[in-house]
Design a protein around this motif. Structure first.
Motif, PDB file in Angstrom:
ATOM      1  N   ALA A 151      -1.261  -4.429 -12.101  1.00  0.00           N
ATOM      2  CA  ALA A 151      -0.896  -5.139 -10.872  1.00  0.00           C
ATOM      3  C   ALA A 151       0.578  -4.931 -10.548  1.00  0.00           C
ATOM      4  O   ALA A 151       0.947  -4.727  -9.381  1.00  0.00           O
TER       5      ALA A 151
ATOM      6  N   LEU B 103      -9.780   3.732  -1.447  1.00  0.00           N
ATOM      7  CA  LEU B 103      -9.899   2.593  -2.359  1.00  0.00           C
ATOM      8  C   LEU B 103     -11.333   2.105  -2.517  1.00  0.00           C
ATOM      9  O   LEU B 103     -11.572   1.083  -3.170  1.00  0.00           O
TER      10      LEU B 103
ATOM     11  N   ILE C 243       0.995  -1.369  -9.125  1.00  0.00           N
ATOM     12  CA  ILE C 243       0.494  -1.244  -7.753  1.00  0.00           C
ATOM     13  C   ILE C 243       1.405  -1.988  -6.780  1.00  0.00           C
ATOM     14  O   ILE C 243       1.722  -1.501  -5.690  1.00  0.00           O
TER      15      ILE C 243
ATOM     16  N   LEU D  80      -7.186  -5.891   4.308  1.00  0.00           N
ATOM     17  CA  LEU D  80      -6.092  -5.464   3.432  1.00  0.00           C
ATOM     18  C   LEU D  80      -4.911  -4.966   4.257  1.00  0.00           C
ATOM     19  O   LEU D  80      -3.746  -5.279   3.951  1.00  0.00           O
TER      20      LEU D  80
ATOM     21  N   TRP E 256      -5.518  -5.819  -7.860  1.00  0.00           N
ATOM     22  CA  TRP E 256      -5.029  -5.736  -6.484  1.00  0.00           C
ATOM     23  C   TRP E 256      -4.614  -7.115  -5.963  1.00  0.00           C
ATOM     24  O   TRP E 256      -3.670  -7.229  -5.173  1.00  0.00           O
TER      25      TRP E 256
ATOM     26  N   LEU F 282     -12.360  -8.048  -4.199  1.00  0.00           N
ATOM     27  CA  LEU F 282     -11.153  -7.280  -4.468  1.00  0.00           C
ATOM     28  C   LEU F 282     -10.817  -7.376  -5.955  1.00  0.00           C
ATOM     29  O   LEU F 282     -10.830  -8.464  -6.525  1.00  0.00           O
TER      30      LEU F 282
END
Length: 410
Positions: free
Chosen positions: A284, A105, A287, A115, A349, A345
């Motif tokens: 989003a 990432l 993910i 994370l 995410w 970020l």
């Protein structure tokens, strides 16, 4: 509309509407969080109000103060071997996920570790607050409580190191300040117990809350957020139980739980208002769904396998413990905000983490709790807290109100 009236209407809605929707198995914090997200879509930056920020700080601090008070050193010591195994597996999982985030990432090692914590750390305060509504037996509740607490202690220590490790001088200074806090809080409690409490009967609760808020502010200024200081004060108050029994008494624990019940919905609402509308797009969502589909079965499966192998429990009991440990709500929201504001970020995410934590937080309520029967005397009721007891000496528990049974003796 008058601002005072707006505050009144908002607080009323946050205290009543989420609790009413619990009958549909929607956790109250999720409702408050979604309400905050909707509010920022409608009103934009106007939702970033300093009064709400203050009330939300009190909410998150009281929640972790309550979690710290639930720490039972004796129980952790008695069952240290299985808990140590659980923590070893969790540490390995955190390392593996952090490495994957760092490798694929394009995140720094600090952001990758944070994370991993956001995705895997159970939200102890939320779990303890909802535990009695999940229909677990005493043994299952005991293990859920202590696994969550042990995991949170390790996670808070890791959070402290990761947030400070970019500057070794800052880490040394922060560690010294944290040590001073750990030494100073019990001395402060003892001083208050000697010079204030004898002249102000019943002041233990207010003193406990204020010391928790002060410690939370100190750790926030150290760069490790409010929850660390509040949790430490709760643990210290519990350790001082023999010397100051009223400080961490059942009455104070119950009072703190009710206190947190008032302020915590405002925290979740405020957290929702800090999710930018642009963060909740199709990317989003994709993910977030992938994280849920991949990580949730792995997390449940790992705990289920531990219970089956180490204790020989039935599949059903192991599954109930694993499901009860899935919510990551508070930790994910806190760390998502830190990752977004301090480590850059991507917005997609940030939105994905919100979607992920909403889904995993709803799972136990959907699978473990049966629908509430509005007729508490109806035959076949499956949950004692929904029934009117036969003995008049025991007061009935109203729907939506936390039970006061002592889980420590489980």
């Amino acid at each position: 509309m008058n601002r005072d009236l707006i505050y009144l209407v908002l607080i009323f809605c946050l205290l009543v509407v989420p609790r009413a929707l619990q009958r549909f198995r929607i956790p109250a914090p999720v409702t408050s969080l979604v309400a905050g997200i909707v509010a920022v879509f409608v009103f934009g930056e106007e939702t970033h109000d300093p009064v709400l920020a203050l009330l939300s700080t009190i909410g998150i601090s009281s929640l972790f103060l309550f979690a710290g008070l639930e720490v039972d050193p004796g129980a952790l010591k008695r069952r240290w071997k299985p808990l140590l195994t659980h923590l070893a597996v969790r540490a390995l999982s955190l390392f593996a996920l952090g490495w994957l985030a760092w490798r694929f990432l394009d995140l720094g090692w600090q952001a990758s570790g944070l994370l991993a914590l956001a995705l895997l750390t159970p939200s102890t305060g939320f779990i303890l607050d909802t535990l009695e509504r999940l229909g677990l037996d005493d043994e299952e509740a005991f293990w859920v409580t202590n696994k969550a607490i042990a995991g949170e202690i390790v996670a808070l220590a890791a959070l402290f190191v990761m947030l400070q490790a970019g500057d070794m001088q800052q880490l040394a200074l922060s560690s010294a300040a944290m040590l001073a806090l750990v030494i100073g809080v019990p001395l402060l409690f003892i001083a208050l117990g000697r010079w204030v409490v004898p002249h102000a009967k019943g002041s233990e609760f207010s003193l406990l809350v204020m010391v928790g808020l002060v410690a939370a502010y100190v750790t926030y200024k150290l760069g490790v957020y409010y929850l660390v200081g509040a949790f430490i004060v709760g643990v210290i108050a519990r350790l001082l139980h023999e010397r100051m029994p009223k400080l961490a008494s059942e009455e104070n624990l119950h009072a703190l739980r009710l206190f947190a019940t008032f302020f915590v919905p405002i925290y979740f609402f405020s957290a929702g208002t800090h999710v930018p509308p642009s963060a909740l797009g199709p990317k989003a969502l994709a993910i977030g769904l992938v994280l849920t589909v991949v990580l949730l079965p792995l997390r449940i499966g790992i705990v289920w396998l531990q219970r089956r192998v180490m204790f020989g429990e039935s599949s059903g009991s192991s599954m109930r413990v694993a499901l009860a440990l899935t919510p990551t709500l508070v930790f994910t929201l806190v760390l998502a905000g830190i990752l977004y504001s301090r480590f850059g970020l991507p917005e997609s995410w940030l939105g994905a983490l919100v979607i992920y934590t909403v889904l995993n937080t709803m799972l136990p309520s959907l699978l473990l709790r049966t629908p509430i029967d509005l007729s508490p005397n109806a035959p076949g009721a499956e949950h004692p807290e929904d029934e009117v007891p036969d003995s008049p000496a025991v007061a009935p528990v109203e729907a939506g109100q936390p039970a006061t049974a002592d889980r420590r003796g489980a």
